[in-house]
Design an enzyme around this catalytic site. Sequence first.
Site, PDB file in Angstrom:
ATOM      1  N   TYR A 473       0.834  -1.211   0.000  1.00  0.00           N
ATOM      2  CA  TYR A 473       0.000   0.000   0.000  1.00  0.00           C
ATOM      3  C   TYR A 473       0.866   1.258   0.000  1.00  0.00           C
ATOM      4  O   TYR A 473       0.850   2.039  -0.933  1.00  0.00           O
ATOM      5  CB  TYR A 473      -0.940  -0.025   1.203  1.00  0.00           C
ATOM      6  CG  TYR A 473      -1.949   1.101   1.196  1.00  0.00           C
ATOM      7  CD1 TYR A 473      -3.073   1.025   0.389  1.00  0.00           C
ATOM      8  CD2 TYR A 473      -1.770   2.228   1.978  1.00  0.00           C
ATOM      9  CE1 TYR A 473      -4.009   2.056   0.367  1.00  0.00           C
ATOM     10  CE2 TYR A 473      -2.694   3.268   1.969  1.00  0.00           C
ATOM     11  CZ  TYR A 473      -3.803   3.184   1.158  1.00  0.00           C
ATOM     12  OH  TYR A 473      -4.712   4.203   1.119  1.00  0.00           O
ATOM     13  N   SER A 553      -6.367   1.264  -4.359  1.00  0.00           N
ATOM     14  CA  SER A 553      -6.489   2.664  -3.961  1.00  0.00           C
ATOM     15  C   SER A 553      -5.120   3.339  -4.060  1.00  0.00           C
ATOM     16  O   SER A 553      -4.547   3.400  -5.144  1.00  0.00           O
ATOM     17  CB  SER A 553      -7.091   2.747  -2.556  1.00  0.00           C
ATOM     18  OG  SER A 553      -7.526   4.047  -2.275  1.00  0.00           O
ATOM     19  N   HIS A 672     -15.870   1.881  -3.870  1.00  0.00           N
ATOM     20  CA  HIS A 672     -14.428   1.804  -3.654  1.00  0.00           C
ATOM     21  C   HIS A 672     -13.996   0.465  -3.054  1.00  0.00           C
ATOM     22  O   HIS A 672     -12.819   0.142  -3.059  1.00  0.00           O
ATOM     23  CB  HIS A 672     -13.985   2.950  -2.750  1.00  0.00           C
ATOM     24  CG  HIS A 672     -12.511   3.192  -2.757  1.00  0.00           C
ATOM     25  ND1 HIS A 672     -11.800   3.443  -3.916  1.00  0.00           N
ATOM     26  CD2 HIS A 672     -11.594   3.194  -1.750  1.00  0.00           C
ATOM     27  CE1 HIS A 672     -10.520   3.602  -3.618  1.00  0.00           C
ATOM     28  NE2 HIS A 672     -10.367   3.460  -2.317  1.00  0.00           N
TER      29      HIS A 672
END
Length: 700
Positions: A473, A553, A672
């Site tokens: 991430y 994301s 999302h």
Amino acid sequence: MNFKPILLTAGVLFSASFYSQKMTYPKALKGNQTDTYFGTAVADPFRDLENDSQPTKKWVDEEVAFSQNYLSKIPFREKVKNQLRDIWNYEKISAPSNEGDFTYYNKNDGLQAQSVIYRTNNKTKTTEVFLDPNKFSEKGTTSLSQLSFNKKGNLAAYSISEGGSDWNKIIIIDAITKKQIDDTLTDVKFSGISWQGDEGFYYSSYDKPKEGTVLSGMTDKHKVYFHKLGTKQSSDQLIFGGDKTPRRYIGANVSEDQRYLIISAANTTSGNELYIKDLKNGGDFIQINKGFDISAGIVDTEGDNLFIFTDKDAPNMRLVKTSIKNPSPENWIDVIPQTENVLGISTGGGYFFATYMVDAIDQVKQYDKTGKLVRDIVLPGKGNISGFGGKEDEKELYFSFTNYITPGTTYKFNADTGKSEVYQKPKVKFNPEDYISEQVFYTSKDGTKIPMMINYKKGVKLDGKNPTILYSYGGFNISLQPSFSVVNAIWMENGGIYAVPNIRGGGEYGKKWHDAGTKMQKKNVFEDFIAAGEYLQNKKYTSKEYMALSGRSNGGLLVGATMTMRPDLARVAFPGVGVLDMLRYNKFTAGAGWSYDYGTAEDNKEMFDYLKSYSPVHNVKAGTCYPSTMIITSDHDDRVVPAHSFKFGAELQEKQACKNPILLRIEKNAGHGAGRSTEQVIGENADLISFALFEMGIKL
């Protein structure tokens, strides 16, 4: 499960020749849009894909059909989907919570689209369904976002998300009869629900963008309202925010003792102002800290005393105490001081529970309200802990333990005695004894040591031929800690390796670690990820032909930037719901709030040049062979809008120089990520696993 390990031989390397010619992709509408930044002209030929226009809708439909046609030709796609359904089909029960005369918990029988909320009457011991989100919509795509009770437990309000949107509705009910007692509140976004007695509750929202701009219009000025029961939403009182105190993110919370209204206000995802109002004694809001240089939140109150969790003078966090009579930072006194390890705090049973993250692994200590150590809590193993939260008078608390090869198990904990026992152990068709989860440390480009967890089935040979997913991430102070996933279980059961590096930009080593992956240091994040891939290849866990890059994301940005910087690193790439246009991300919905991590193209020329140098949309080069790529997005994603993925996909499809496919997997009636139905999640992950193995030339 009777899964057979994969035998990797030259005879099964078939996918590269499966399609003998270069792909013919749907054609997106191209224009001649050009933007100028500090004297530099930047072409944006696929600008129309930002709009919900007819040409865009037609292109999206064609891309969906194209991708489904390609994926349908993978011979083992249904086999993988059935494997996922099989392992997913176990009962999942949450830790309970007490509200009034009832104990509430969530349960999913196995493959239900959404978990159901049950309750048990503490007097009669009878159990019943309290809320069934599966009945909110026909296909299970309307989900429960949150559920909040008043202090007595006789009133409740819950918010729902339709199709995965961040825009919610709030429904108010009599918790005893379960009947709706007020009008439904609409157009609520990024909001809590915090009750003040029996009168009503506080919630947050923005002005709704104009019709047709829900996926593009900026949501900039957050507002906190008080909804008084029995009145129309249009008459709700504005408490904070809007034009008077414009802030991008505002949250409101009433303390457990109902004495204080606490407001946190911020313009980015890092740093906030803190305000408090004494509801008992009256008066205006008191601003506790000014500016956005620190993060601070009130985690508990005791009479006039406020307990604040903060990074002020403590990049690894500390817990302090102050008084409502003089709450400014110069009067803060340490209760649990900063240490060399990142601190997390929860409260319950009249105690504080300090969770320390040591190389991404949790340790927990229990303290009393004075900061005196009560005990070191013995945990079931090395992994990730969540829980230890509860009301002030509750002595039975709960916590969950998990790691990459241990399904999440819930434990009951007595806050006074320190004794714990298993409360709920899931019956997953998975044996942790058959797997290995090891932590290694590798060196990034600039010499920084980075930890990485590598997970695989025992017996895997380090011969460079193991299909490997490299996932991370790297942003927003978010830490990736060990957590079990049935999707990863199937990947490993089928011979795969799952590797997670704790790269910079996350919160594993505190604020300094986070800041080292922001703005003009953002490329550290990508270099850390690249170095992780090189480590796995050098140590023969895998090789380029058997590696897939994955992230969602901000992690989608990670994958997009890595594959354009180093298209030779991996065979497959999965940029999921990614932030991919770094010059315009701040123009959409809540994107401007991410500027602490990214900076913006308008800041200055140096920042513009830096963003442009790695922005995935702007760094796709003609004549380059990119990995086989499946870009994942959703049509209702109003957080990281699908235009990011659309534009990146159009650029890749136009410029791809080899036969590696570029697919856009666009989920309908989803957002999302949160709130998706079980079948949607299974479908996406079946496609991900199947596509990865197929493109690596592996046959199941």
